[in-house]
Design an enzyme around this catalytic site. Sequence first.
Site, short mmCIF file in Angstrom:
data_model
loop_
_atom_site.label_atom_id
_atom_site.label_comp_id
_atom_site.label_asym_id
_atom_site.label_seq_id
_atom_site.Cartn_x
_atom_site.Cartn_y
_atom_site.Cartn_z
N LYS A 208 0.84 -1.20 0.00
CA LYS A 208 0.00 0.00 0.00
C LYS A 208 0.88 1.25 0.00
O LYS A 208 0.66 2.17 -0.77
CB LYS A 208 -0.92 -0.03 1.22
CG LYS A 208 -1.84 1.17 1.32
CD LYS A 208 -2.81 1.06 2.48
CE LYS A 208 -3.55 2.39 2.62
NZ LYS A 208 -4.49 2.40 3.74
N GLU A 214 10.43 -4.71 4.71
CA GLU A 214 10.53 -6.10 4.24
C GLU A 214 10.28 -6.17 2.74
O GLU A 214 11.04 -6.81 1.99
CB GLU A 214 9.48 -6.98 4.95
CG GLU A 214 9.74 -7.20 6.43
CD GLU A 214 9.08 -6.14 7.31
OE1 GLU A 214 8.85 -5.00 6.83
OE2 GLU A 214 8.80 -6.45 8.48
N GLY A 265 -4.92 -1.74 4.85
CA GLY A 265 -4.07 -2.84 4.39
C GLY A 265 -4.74 -4.20 4.57
O GLY A 265 -4.74 -5.04 3.67
N ARG A 266 -5.33 -4.42 5.74
CA ARG A 266 -5.92 -5.75 6.01
C ARG A 266 -7.29 -5.90 5.37
O ARG A 266 -7.94 -6.93 5.52
CB ARG A 266 -5.97 -6.01 7.51
CG ARG A 266 -6.64 -4.93 8.34
CD ARG A 266 -6.34 -5.12 9.82
NE ARG A 266 -6.80 -3.99 10.62
CZ ARG A 266 -6.13 -2.85 10.82
NH1 ARG A 266 -4.94 -2.69 10.27
NH2 ARG A 266 -6.62 -1.90 11.57
N GLU A 351 -5.05 -6.93 14.57
CA GLU A 351 -4.52 -5.61 14.19
C GLU A 351 -5.65 -4.57 14.23
O GLU A 351 -5.40 -3.40 14.47
CB GLU A 351 -3.88 -5.66 12.79
CG GLU A 351 -2.92 -4.51 12.55
CD GLU A 351 -2.13 -4.60 11.25
OE1 GLU A 351 -2.73 -4.43 10.17
OE2 GLU A 351 -0.91 -4.84 11.30
N HIS A 382 -4.99 -33.58 16.42
CA HIS A 382 -3.86 -34.43 16.83
C HIS A 382 -2.73 -33.60 17.41
O HIS A 382 -1.59 -34.05 17.47
CB HIS A 382 -3.39 -35.25 15.63
CG HIS A 382 -4.48 -36.17 15.13
ND1 HIS A 382 -4.72 -37.41 15.67
CD2 HIS A 382 -5.44 -35.97 14.19
CE1 HIS A 382 -5.76 -37.95 15.05
NE2 HIS A 382 -6.22 -37.09 14.16
N LYS A 491 9.27 -0.94 14.34
CA LYS A 491 9.88 -0.54 13.07
C LYS A 491 10.98 0.47 13.33
O LYS A 491 12.08 0.40 12.77
CB LYS A 491 8.84 0.10 12.14
CG LYS A 491 7.79 -0.83 11.58
CD LYS A 491 6.90 -0.07 10.59
CE LYS A 491 5.69 -0.87 10.17
NZ LYS A 491 4.73 -0.12 9.36
O1 F6P Z 1 3.06 -2.96 9.72
C1 F6P Z 1 1.71 -3.20 9.59
C2 F6P Z 1 1.23 -2.90 8.23
O2 F6P Z 1 1.14 -1.53 8.07
C3 F6P Z 1 -0.08 -3.60 7.93
O3 F6P Z 1 -1.16 -2.90 8.42
C4 F6P Z 1 -0.02 -3.70 6.46
O4 F6P Z 1 -0.95 -4.61 5.98
C5 F6P Z 1 1.40 -4.12 6.27
O5 F6P Z 1 2.11 -3.39 7.24
C6 F6P Z 1 1.98 -3.89 4.90
O6 F6P Z 1 1.94 -2.55 4.53
P1 F6P Z 1 2.15 -2.11 3.04
O7 F6P Z 1 1.08 -2.73 2.23
O8 F6P Z 1 2.11 -0.62 3.04
O9 F6P Z 1 3.51 -2.62 2.60
#
Ligand code: F6P
Length: 521
Positions: A208, A214, A265-266, A351, A382, A491
């Site tokens: 987003k 990452e 995002g979610r 979240e 199990h 972060k």
């Molecule tokens: O760190 C949490 C978050 O902001 C989530 O809410 C989101 O889904 C994820 O990181 C990834 O964010 P982005 O889509 O901006 O890379």
Amino acid sequence: MSRLRCDQTPAWGALQACFNAHGQAFDLREAFAADPQRFANFSQQAPYVFADLSKNLIDATSQALLLDLAGQCGLAQHRDAMFAGESINSTERRAVMHFLLRNTAPTQEERAQAASKNIANEALQVHATLDAMLAYAEQVRADAAITDIVNIGIGGSDLGPQMAVLALGEFATMGKRFHFVSNVDGHELAGVLAQCRPHSTLFLVASKTFTTTETMTNAHSARRWFEAQGGQDIGRHFAALTTNVAAAKAFGISTSFGFWDWVGGRYSLWSAIGLPIAIAIGAAGFREFLAGAHAMDEHFRTAALERNLPVRLGLLDIWYRNFHGFGSRSIAPYSSALRRWPAYLQQLEMESNGKRVDMDGQALPFETSPVLWGEPGTNGQHAYFQMLHQGTSVVPVEFVAVKKAGHDLPGHHSKLLANALAQAQALMLGKVDAGGHRHFPGNRPSTFLLLEQLTPASLGALIALQEHRVFVSGAIWGINSFDQWGVELGKVLAKDIEPRLANGDASGLDASTAGLLARLR
Ligand code: F6P
């Protein structure tokens, strides 16, 4: 918005009195014996999802009081504010309108409503972007030279698409392999790259913000690998799914599909973030997925609260969390295709509702989000079902089962369904005629969600049901379910620590972090 905090409403006090009087002594076996209509009274068919709530620790009185609570907390008004495009994500000053993404064929009346709510413009943009993205998905599906799709994203830019692509594997008619790389742990990307060739791979950089460490680290490494392996045409082999098209361009990606800040995002798998799903199941399948979710939106928006499934589930969550004090919910999809369902729900619920302050930043004196966890059945049986049956804590279980199998292997599906029913039954009935180690106390609650078939439409409805149920409990608690400030601190600290791993500078660090840093060097 000034409104009565839930624990200050008369209904909250009445619920507490009800729990004190009958809650602890409530017995499911007695409740079924006393009410032959209990299954009918506490189950319902919602769009694509049948829900049996009868094996929960509720009766007509507690259900009525929970509905009073919804009324006194202004749940319907809050829901209507979301559907009207108001800025209910107050800390980020944003509207919450992922539902717009699912209304693929608005009626004249809906168009008029959108115009009156000033969201007609957004609705138009949604359709143009969806058409472009689905045309691209079809183009990729038809391109036999592309055999591997690598989605690079994390959190909402990973969990939703990954869960849905796995869930709908049966509908993925094209012979393409899908990979999901989320972790900054290079082992993950390296493992995927080892299976790919640059000329036959499409990388989807899903973010987003297009700033997440990452994702950016993985995207840069993927591009380096692509170029080092002789890959030529970044325009053809990389696409971005983002609200930050400018950053994607600066990265060198010319093919971008955008979305908007009012898609959390979610909640973003309905937007361009859903491109891997669209490539897997095709444009028509993706439209069915959206339509299934839209059907659930309409149910949530219009059904009377007492027959409104997201409302009933969300209120049950309040009853369990705040009155029974249950700290977790176990998610048990009896479907291996839904193996990422628990992980997906963890982000959606925890979240969204893992907050300790109200909309105005005031600390709350009651519990909010439970812990969600689980594995597909029958595997969980199990592993940890022992604890669910005989442990000292009561953990409500949420089953999901699918009536029709998507395979024709004889004997499997009836065993799977029998196990799902048996576990829910065993949790409730227990085995009280045995003592010691063989005694099962029973009276352990569960909800049973049943789909006729796992299809794009039913999956869409099932997801939207969960989104709205999280909305309901968040609204009762009076929290902002649409921000996530709790992820920020880690972060920032990671940015501070990373150079210290190279230079060994431990100044100002606490002794534990400094000790671990020294060990890692
Ligand atoms: O760190 C949490 C978050 O902001 C989530 O809410 C989101 O889904 C994820 O990181 C990834 O964010 P982005 O889509 O901006 O890379």
